[in-house]
Motif scaffolding. Structure first.
Motif, PDB file in Angstrom:
ATOM      1  N   ASP A 169       0.838  -1.201   0.000  1.00  0.00           N
ATOM      2  CA  ASP A 169       0.000   0.000   0.000  1.00  0.00           C
ATOM      3  C   ASP A 169       0.876   1.256   0.000  1.00  0.00           C
ATOM      4  O   ASP A 169       1.786   1.390   0.813  1.00  0.00           O
ATOM      5  N   ALA A 170       0.572   2.184  -0.905  1.00  0.00           N
ATOM      6  CA  ALA A 170       1.383   3.404  -1.065  1.00  0.00           C
ATOM      7  C   ALA A 170       0.883   4.575  -0.230  1.00  0.00           C
ATOM      8  O   ALA A 170       1.495   5.648  -0.244  1.00  0.00           O
ATOM      9  N   ARG A 171      -0.214   4.398   0.501  1.00  0.00           N
ATOM     10  CA  ARG A 171      -0.739   5.507   1.304  1.00  0.00           C
ATOM     11  C   ARG A 171       0.156   5.780   2.512  1.00  0.00           C
ATOM     12  O   ARG A 171       1.044   5.005   2.840  1.00  0.00           O
ATOM     13  N   SER A 172      -0.114   6.875   3.204  1.00  0.00           N
ATOM     14  CA  SER A 172       0.652   7.209   4.401  1.00  0.00           C
ATOM     15  C   SER A 172       0.429   6.149   5.479  1.00  0.00           C
ATOM     16  O   SER A 172      -0.586   5.441   5.474  1.00  0.00           O
ATOM     17  N   ARG A 173       1.365   6.047   6.396  1.00  0.00           N
ATOM     18  CA  ARG A 173       1.227   5.060   7.470  1.00  0.00           C
ATOM     19  C   ARG A 173       0.011   5.353   8.335  1.00  0.00           C
ATOM     20  O   ARG A 173      -0.649   4.425   8.833  1.00  0.00           O
ATOM     21  N   GLU A 174      -0.312   6.632   8.532  1.00  0.00           N
ATOM     22  CA  GLU A 174      -1.471   7.000   9.349  1.00  0.00           C
ATOM     23  C   GLU A 174      -2.767   6.503   8.711  1.00  0.00           C
ATOM     24  O   GLU A 174      -3.659   6.006   9.403  1.00  0.00           O
ATOM     25  N   ARG A 175      -2.862   6.624   7.388  1.00  0.00           N
ATOM     26  CA  ARG A 175      -4.048   6.123   6.698  1.00  0.00           C
ATOM     27  C   ARG A 175      -4.051   4.596   6.703  1.00  0.00           C
ATOM     28  O   ARG A 175      -5.093   3.967   6.941  1.00  0.00           O
ATOM     29  N   PHE A 176      -2.917   3.998   6.419  1.00  0.00           N
ATOM     30  CA  PHE A 176      -2.795   2.538   6.381  1.00  0.00           C
ATOM     31  C   PHE A 176      -3.198   1.919   7.719  1.00  0.00           C
ATOM     32  O   PHE A 176      -3.881   0.890   7.769  1.00  0.00           O
ATOM     33  N   GLU A 177      -2.781   2.555   8.816  1.00  0.00           N
ATOM     34  CA  GLU A 177      -3.061   2.028  10.157  1.00  0.00           C
ATOM     35  C   GLU A 177      -4.417   2.470  10.698  1.00  0.00           C
ATOM     36  O   GLU A 177      -4.789   2.121  11.809  1.00  0.00           O
ATOM     37  N   GLY A 178      -5.149   3.250   9.906  1.00  0.00           N
ATOM     38  CA  GLY A 178      -6.487   3.661  10.308  1.00  0.00           C
ATOM     39  C   GLY A 178      -6.518   4.722  11.385  1.00  0.00           C
ATOM     40  O   GLY A 178      -7.507   4.865  12.103  1.00  0.00           O
ATOM     41  N   LYS A 179      -5.441   5.492  11.505  1.00  0.00           N
ATOM     42  CA  LYS A 179      -5.351   6.498  12.566  1.00  0.00           C
ATOM     43  C   LYS A 179      -5.948   7.837  12.162  1.00  0.00           C
ATOM     44  O   LYS A 179      -6.169   8.699  13.008  1.00  0.00           O
ATOM     45  N   VAL A 180      -6.170   8.025  10.860  1.00  0.00           N
ATOM     46  CA  VAL A 180      -6.757   9.280  10.379  1.00  0.00           C
ATOM     47  C   VAL A 180      -7.887   8.954   9.402  1.00  0.00           C
ATOM     48  O   VAL A 180      -7.892   7.886   8.782  1.00  0.00           O
ATOM     49  N   PRO A 181      -8.842   9.862   9.238  1.00  0.00           N
ATOM     50  CA  PRO A 181      -9.933   9.622   8.280  1.00  0.00           C
ATOM     51  C   PRO A 181      -9.406   9.639   6.847  1.00  0.00           C
ATOM     52  O   PRO A 181      -8.411  10.295   6.545  1.00  0.00           O
ATOM     53  N   GLU A 182     -10.095   8.926   5.984  1.00  0.00           N
ATOM     54  CA  GLU A 182      -9.761   8.944   4.567  1.00  0.00           C
ATOM     55  C   GLU A 182     -10.199  10.277   3.940  1.00  0.00           C
ATOM     56  O   GLU A 182     -11.238  10.825   4.321  1.00  0.00           O
ATOM     57  N   PRO A 183      -9.441  10.802   2.975  1.00  0.00           N
ATOM     58  CA  PRO A 183      -9.811  12.079   2.352  1.00  0.00           C
ATOM     59  C   PRO A 183     -11.084  12.006   1.519  1.00  0.00           C
ATOM     60  O   PRO A 183     -11.742  13.018   1.308  1.00  0.00           O
ATOM     61  N   ARG A 184     -11.427  10.801   1.046  1.00  0.00           N
ATOM     62  CA  ARG A 184     -12.665  10.642   0.271  1.00  0.00           C
ATOM     63  C   ARG A 184     -13.805  10.239   1.200  1.00  0.00           C
ATOM     64  O   ARG A 184     -13.646   9.367   2.060  1.00  0.00           O
ATOM     65  N   LYS A 185     -14.959  10.837   0.998  1.00  0.00           N
ATOM     66  CA  LYS A 185     -16.120  10.537   1.816  1.00  0.00           C
ATOM     67  C   LYS A 185     -16.617   9.119   1.550  1.00  0.00           C
ATOM     68  O   LYS A 185     -16.484   8.598   0.451  1.00  0.00           O
ATOM     69  N   ASN A 228      10.967 -11.589  -3.272  1.00  0.00           N
ATOM     70  CA  ASN A 228      11.075 -12.664  -4.264  1.00  0.00           C
ATOM     71  C   ASN A 228       9.709 -13.158  -4.710  1.00  0.00           C
ATOM     72  O   ASN A 228       9.611 -14.006  -5.590  1.00  0.00           O
ATOM     73  N   GLU A 229       8.651 -12.647  -4.091  1.00  0.00           N
ATOM     74  CA  GLU A 229       7.291 -13.056  -4.434  1.00  0.00           C
ATOM     75  C   GLU A 229       6.630 -11.994  -5.316  1.00  0.00           C
ATOM     76  O   GLU A 229       7.112 -10.871  -5.434  1.00  0.00           O
ATOM     77  N   ASN A 230       5.515 -12.368  -5.939  1.00  0.00           N
ATOM     78  CA  ASN A 230       4.772 -11.415  -6.766  1.00  0.00           C
ATOM     79  C   ASN A 230       4.221 -10.291  -5.903  1.00  0.00           C
ATOM     80  O   ASN A 230       3.689 -10.538  -4.815  1.00  0.00           O
ATOM     81  N   ILE A 231       4.352  -9.070  -6.376  1.00  0.00           N
ATOM     82  CA  ILE A 231       3.881  -7.915  -5.611  1.00  0.00           C
ATOM     83  C   ILE A 231       2.819  -7.169  -6.408  1.00  0.00           C
ATOM     84  O   ILE A 231       2.986  -6.897  -7.598  1.00  0.00           O
ATOM     85  N   VAL A 232       1.724  -6.846  -5.727  1.00  0.00           N
ATOM     86  CA  VAL A 232       0.637  -6.047  -6.287  1.00  0.00           C
ATOM     87  C   VAL A 232       0.546  -4.773  -5.466  1.00  0.00           C
ATOM     88  O   VAL A 232       0.539  -4.820  -4.234  1.00  0.00           O
ATOM     89  N   PHE A 233       0.461  -3.640  -6.148  1.00  0.00           N
ATOM     90  CA  PHE A 233       0.449  -2.360  -5.446  1.00  0.00           C
ATOM     91  C   PHE A 233      -0.958  -1.784  -5.376  1.00  0.00           C
ATOM     92  O   PHE A 233      -1.754  -1.927  -6.303  1.00  0.00           O
ATOM     93  N   THR A 234      -1.236  -1.122  -4.258  1.00  0.00           N
ATOM     94  CA  THR A 234      -2.526  -0.486  -4.033  1.00  0.00           C
ATOM     95  C   THR A 234      -2.289   0.864  -3.370  1.00  0.00           C
ATOM     96  O   THR A 234      -1.170   1.185  -2.970  1.00  0.00           O
ATOM     97  N   CYS A 235      -3.342   1.674  -3.271  1.00  0.00           N
ATOM     98  CA  CYS A 235      -3.228   2.983  -2.609  1.00  0.00           C
ATOM     99  C   CYS A 235      -4.645   3.474  -2.345  1.00  0.00           C
ATOM    100  O   CYS A 235      -5.514   2.689  -1.993  1.00  0.00           O
ATOM    101  N   GLY A 236      -4.896   4.766  -2.530  1.00  0.00           N
ATOM    102  CA  GLY A 236      -6.251   5.283  -2.365  1.00  0.00           C
ATOM    103  C   GLY A 236      -7.095   5.095  -3.601  1.00  0.00           C
ATOM    104  O   GLY A 236      -8.262   4.706  -3.519  1.00  0.00           O
ATOM    105  N   SER A 237      -6.505   5.352  -4.776  1.00  0.00           N
ATOM    106  CA  SER A 237      -7.292   5.275  -6.010  1.00  0.00           C
ATOM    107  C   SER A 237      -6.488   4.802  -7.217  1.00  0.00           C
ATOM    108  O   SER A 237      -6.899   5.022  -8.349  1.00  0.00           O
TER     109      SER A 237
END
Length: 270
Positions: A169-185, A228-237
């Protein structure tokens, strides 16, 4: 060679197709096309990330269908054999998403590049810009969709048990850990189960260039994800996920960018 520098581009302006794929988070209140109209690198074509995406969905800038992509790129005057340089003037390095789109739809990866540092570095170096719109001659672009390079929600859910690939996940650690609200409603806070976090901003210098390959590798290793494993990337959008994908392609030249297209805009829906 996913990246080219500003000096290289200045010497090769007439040998490449140049795309401005600036896109800004909604809260910035910036208009990418208006900024492009005011100034851009000579011969640059504007690529509207929102308009050139899937239209029949409420998810932001999802991959469109192959026929629509062919029409979009043909209308931009780009040919299959063109060398493409993509830049942006965005804090989320949105050029990488356009880079991913071209590779997904079959453009030769060795012919698709991102301008390291983007328009910010170009202007800081006082290289020339223009305001006149680039004349476009339509082409007949033929796409070749690489469906293995995208994941959907069902595949992400199945993988929680199967572990066929790792999700980063490319989002900030605060968003990833659920410590802050998401910018999208309408989105809950948190992250996909068993995923790893590497904020894209940690890979970008102040002048919008990527950090060195050695530092990129170190950042990926610090996530404790098995590289060494397959990696899939995600983020907000799906935009900054592509920043991680490009960065990873710098340290693993055989890697083909693979994105969870819906990202948290889909997965995090309440």
């Amino acid at each position: 060679m996913s990246l080219v520098n500003t000096n290289w581009l200045e010497k090769n302006l007439d040998k490449v197709k140049i795309i401005d794929c600036s896109w800004h988070m909604p809260q910035t209140k910036r208009n990418s096309f208006e900024e492009y109209q005011q100034l851009h690198i000579e011969n640059t074509i504007f690529f509207d990330l929102d308009k050139n995406s899937k239209t029949d969905t409420d998810l932001p800038h999802m991959l469109t269908d192959i026929k629509s992509w062919e029409k979009i790129i043909s209308n931009l005057g780009i040919k299959n054999e063109d060398r493409i340089i993509i830049y942006d003037n965005s804090d989320v390095i949105s050029s990488c998403r356009c880079w991913y789109n071209f590779i997904y739809f079959g453009h030769d990866p060795s012919l698709v590049h991102v301008l390291d540092g983007g328009l910010k570095k170009w202007m800081n170096e006082k290289k020339p810009t223009v305001s006149n719109l680039t004349k476009i001659i339509s082409s007949n672009y033929i796409a070749n969709e690489k469906k293995k390079l995208v994941k959907n929600k069902e595949q992400i859910d199945e993988n929680i048990e199967k572990n066929d690939f790792r999700v980063m996940d490319a989002r900030s650690r605060e968003r990833f850990e659920g410590k802050v609200p998401e910018p999208r409603k309408g989105l809950r806070s948190g992250s996909i189960k068993n995923s790893f976090c590497l904020p894209f901003s940690e890979l970008i210098n102040e002048d919008h260039t990527f950090i060195t390959k050695e530092k990129i590798l170190e950042k990926f290793r610090l996530t404790k994800c098995n590289l060494n494993e397959n990696i899939v990337f995600t983020c907000g959008s799906g935009v900054t996920a592509s920043v991680l994908a490009l960065a990873y392609s710098l340290i693993d030249t055989k890697y083909m960018p693979t994105i969870y297209d819906g990202s948290w805009s889909e997965y995090g829906k309440n």
